[in-house]
Design an enzyme around this catalytic site. Sequence first.
Site, PDB file in Angstrom:
ATOM      1  N   THR A   1       6.539  43.046 117.684  1.00  0.00           N
ATOM      2  CA  THR A   1       7.694  42.166 117.849  1.00  0.00           C
ATOM      3  C   THR A   1       8.934  42.988 118.177  1.00  0.00           C
ATOM      4  O   THR A   1       8.838  44.189 118.461  1.00  0.00           O
ATOM      5  CB  THR A   1       7.854  41.238 116.608  1.00  0.00           C
ATOM      6  OG1 THR A   1       8.865  40.269 116.903  1.00  0.00           O
ATOM      7  CG2 THR A   1       8.206  41.989 115.345  1.00  0.00           C
TER       8      THR A   1
ATOM      9  N   LYS B   1       8.236  45.439 122.392  1.00  0.00           N
ATOM     10  CA  LYS B   1       7.164  44.879 123.236  1.00  0.00           C
ATOM     11  C   LYS B   1       7.031  45.578 124.589  1.00  0.00           C
ATOM     12  O   LYS B   1       5.938  45.656 125.138  1.00  0.00           O
ATOM     13  CB  LYS B   1       7.400  43.388 123.452  1.00  0.00           C
ATOM     14  CG  LYS B   1       7.206  42.582 122.186  1.00  0.00           C
ATOM     15  CD  LYS B   1       7.340  41.120 122.458  1.00  0.00           C
ATOM     16  CE  LYS B   1       7.445  40.383 121.142  1.00  0.00           C
ATOM     17  NZ  LYS B   1       7.437  38.950 121.292  1.00  0.00           N
TER      18      LYS B   1
ATOM     19  N   ASN C   1       2.373  41.971 123.337  1.00  0.00           N
ATOM     20  CA  ASN C   1       2.625  41.593 121.934  1.00  0.00           C
ATOM     21  C   ASN C   1       1.371  41.703 121.070  1.00  0.00           C
ATOM     22  O   ASN C   1       1.433  41.493 119.860  1.00  0.00           O
ATOM     23  CB  ASN C   1       3.209  40.172 121.831  1.00  0.00           C
ATOM     24  CG  ASN C   1       2.136  39.106 121.945  1.00  0.00           C
ATOM     25  OD1 ASN C   1       1.216  39.237 122.748  1.00  0.00           O
ATOM     26  ND2 ASN C   1       2.241  38.075 121.140  1.00  0.00           N
TER      27      ASN C   1
ATOM     28  N   ASP D   1       2.328  35.556 123.897  1.00  0.00           N
ATOM     29  CA  ASP D   1       3.566  34.799 123.642  1.00  0.00           C
ATOM     30  C   ASP D   1       3.753  33.628 124.605  1.00  0.00           C
ATOM     31  O   ASP D   1       4.157  32.538 124.199  1.00  0.00           O
ATOM     32  CB  ASP D   1       4.791  35.711 123.799  1.00  0.00           C
ATOM     33  CG  ASP D   1       5.013  36.578 122.575  1.00  0.00           C
ATOM     34  OD1 ASP D   1       4.608  36.175 121.471  1.00  0.00           O
ATOM     35  OD2 ASP D   1       5.591  37.668 122.728  1.00  0.00           O
TER      36      ASP D   1
ATOM     37  N   GLY E   1      18.879  34.969 127.611  1.00  0.00           N
ATOM     38  CA  GLY E   1      18.330  36.272 127.247  1.00  0.00           C
ATOM     39  C   GLY E   1      17.461  36.818 128.363  1.00  0.00           C
ATOM     40  O   GLY E   1      16.956  36.052 129.202  1.00  0.00           O
TER      41      GLY E   1
ATOM     42  N   GLY F   1      15.192  39.750 127.698  1.00  0.00           N
ATOM     43  CA  GLY F   1      14.318  40.757 127.087  1.00  0.00           C
ATOM     44  C   GLY F   1      12.851  40.455 127.348  1.00  0.00           C
ATOM     45  O   GLY F   1      12.500  39.729 128.281  1.00  0.00           O
TER      46      GLY F   1
HETATM   47  P1  NDP Z   1      14.373  41.909 123.218  1.00  0.00           P
HETATM   48  O1  NDP Z   1      14.982  42.916 122.316  1.00  0.00           O
HETATM   49  O2  NDP Z   1      13.404  42.353 124.258  1.00  0.00           O
HETATM   50  O3  NDP Z   1      15.558  41.099 124.021  1.00  0.00           O
HETATM   51  C1  NDP Z   1      16.642  40.574 123.347  1.00  0.00           C
HETATM   52  C2  NDP Z   1      17.585  39.838 124.329  1.00  0.00           C
HETATM   53  O4  NDP Z   1      18.576  39.244 123.503  1.00  0.00           O
HETATM   54  C3  NDP Z   1      18.326  40.692 125.357  1.00  0.00           C
HETATM   55  O5  NDP Z   1      18.418  39.982 126.569  1.00  0.00           O
HETATM   56  C4  NDP Z   1      19.716  40.877 124.741  1.00  0.00           C
HETATM   57  O6  NDP Z   1      20.765  40.989 125.698  1.00  0.00           O
HETATM   58  C5  NDP Z   1      19.872  39.567 124.018  1.00  0.00           C
HETATM   59  N1  NDP Z   1      20.757  39.619 122.854  1.00  0.00           N
HETATM   60  C6  NDP Z   1      20.592  40.326 121.717  1.00  0.00           C
HETATM   61  N2  NDP Z   1      21.598  40.070 120.847  1.00  0.00           N
HETATM   62  C7  NDP Z   1      22.414  39.176 121.474  1.00  0.00           C
HETATM   63  C8  NDP Z   1      23.621  38.534 121.101  1.00  0.00           C
HETATM   64  N3  NDP Z   1      24.198  38.754 119.914  1.00  0.00           N
HETATM   65  N4  NDP Z   1      24.176  37.664 121.976  1.00  0.00           N
HETATM   66  C9  NDP Z   1      23.600  37.430 123.168  1.00  0.00           C
HETATM   67  N5  NDP Z   1      22.475  38.015 123.588  1.00  0.00           N
HETATM   68  C10 NDP Z   1      21.881  38.888 122.749  1.00  0.00           C
HETATM   69  O7  NDP Z   1      13.739  40.817 122.265  1.00  0.00           O
HETATM   70  P2  NDP Z   1      12.415  39.909 122.427  1.00  0.00           P
HETATM   71  O8  NDP Z   1      12.442  39.267 123.770  1.00  0.00           O
HETATM   72  O9  NDP Z   1      11.212  40.686 122.068  1.00  0.00           O
HETATM   73  O10 NDP Z   1      12.616  38.809 121.269  1.00  0.00           O
HETATM   74  C11 NDP Z   1      13.690  37.900 121.326  1.00  0.00           C
HETATM   75  C12 NDP Z   1      13.630  36.866 120.200  1.00  0.00           C
HETATM   76  O11 NDP Z   1      12.479  36.033 120.310  1.00  0.00           O
HETATM   77  C13 NDP Z   1      13.573  37.477 118.803  1.00  0.00           C
HETATM   78  O12 NDP Z   1      14.473  36.771 117.985  1.00  0.00           O
HETATM   79  C14 NDP Z   1      12.144  37.250 118.356  1.00  0.00           C
HETATM   80  O13 NDP Z   1      12.042  37.128 116.960  1.00  0.00           O
HETATM   81  C15 NDP Z   1      11.823  35.948 119.043  1.00  0.00           C
HETATM   82  N6  NDP Z   1      10.376  35.740 119.295  1.00  0.00           N
HETATM   83  C16 NDP Z   1       9.701  34.727 118.669  1.00  0.00           C
HETATM   84  C17 NDP Z   1       8.367  34.493 118.920  1.00  0.00           C
HETATM   85  C18 NDP Z   1       7.660  33.380 118.233  1.00  0.00           C
HETATM   86  O14 NDP Z   1       6.435  33.410 118.185  1.00  0.00           O
HETATM   87  N7  NDP Z   1       8.336  32.379 117.752  1.00  0.00           N
HETATM   88  C19 NDP Z   1       7.597  35.329 119.846  1.00  0.00           C
HETATM   89  C20 NDP Z   1       8.402  36.329 120.484  1.00  0.00           C
HETATM   90  C21 NDP Z   1       9.728  36.545 120.195  1.00  0.00           C
HETATM   91  P3  NDP Z   1      21.158  42.394 126.440  1.00  0.00           P
HETATM   92  O15 NDP Z   1      20.185  42.556 127.571  1.00  0.00           O
HETATM   93  O16 NDP Z   1      22.557  42.150 126.905  1.00  0.00           O
HETATM   94  O17 NDP Z   1      21.038  43.471 125.409  1.00  0.00           O
END
Ligand code: NDP
Length: 263
Positions: free
Chosen positions: A59, A63, A84, A99, A120, A122
């Site tokens: 997580t 990833k 994942n 995912d 987002g 990520g």
């Molecule tokens: P990543 O670290 O790969 O990406 C995070 C993204 O969030 C980036 O685009 C980042 O922007 C943005 N971000 C972080 N903090 C902020 C903020 N304060 N304000 C605005 N944008 C922000 O994370 P993941 O993609 O791996 O995971 C993202 C979320 O999804 C997590 O909360 C995770 O727990 C959840 N998730 C849930 C799953 C489920 O089964 N329910 C499965 C997979 C994930 P920047 O590029 O500008 O840094």
Amino acid sequence: MRLFAIFGDPVSHSRSPLMHNSVFKALNYKACYTRVNLVDGSKLKETFFALKLSGANVTVPHKEEAFRACDEVRGFAKTVGVVNTLINENGKLIGYNTDADGFMFAIEEFGSIQKVLILGAGGTAKALASRFLQDGIKVSVLNRSEKRLSYFSEIGCEISSWDSYKSKDYDLVVNTTSAGLKDEELPAPKEMLEEILTKTSFVADAIYGKLTPFLTLAKEHNITYKDGADMLLGQGILANKLFVNKELNKKDIKTHMQRSFEL
Ligand code: NDP
């Protein structure tokens, strides 16, 4: 006894150990699933093998690092570069992504979705964007910074940063940022979200187990919303099936994993 784990930072909130252990216990499968707080993602592969794991989930924020660590990547994970689920196959690290299909399972109840806005950029955003495009869904991606957006325009999404965003209509808006995970932040400026929420039918958050500030805002706007619990269930069922190979059937895995959500 086979050992499985979830790697992340933070990882203490993860429900994955409960979900997978419920399945193993109910179906008498000799395995145990634990959690590992991994700060340095470059240590993922060596930690996986040092712990003698049979498989793992990965997580935030590892990833994409997991994708790079694999000896072989299979299926949809290859398309998106995001892993994942890890399997130890005869000493080789094999990567999968469950995912995206987990999320499609979660939004089935919203019916036909044609236009999606992803907040987002990520790993989760990548997986969902590619999966939506595969189904012919129009995808827009909005991120606070520019740096991760080029990938999305290359695969055919409309992209904007907070600075360049212009409001449009959507069927579904999904928060894939980690804003709200361990803080009380919104995934974009409040005025921007207020406007977006007047132009969408459904809202989903990948974060589970809490009403995030984003979902609270959606609720205030009387929009049908859901948190990430069903996505978690969907990806968990698919990951468990990979862990146990052919030894357990998917219907039984689903029944017992679903029950763990009532605990
Ligand atoms: P990543 O670290 O790969 O990406 C995070 C993204 O969030 C980036 O685009 C980042 O922007 C943005 N971000 C972080 N903090 C902020 C903020 N304060 N304000 C605005 N944008 C922000 O994370 P993941 O993609 O791996 O995971 C993202 C979320 O999804 C997590 O909360 C995770 O727990 C959840 N998730 C849930 C799953 C489920 O089964 N329910 C499965 C997979 C994930 P920047 O590029 O500008 O840094």
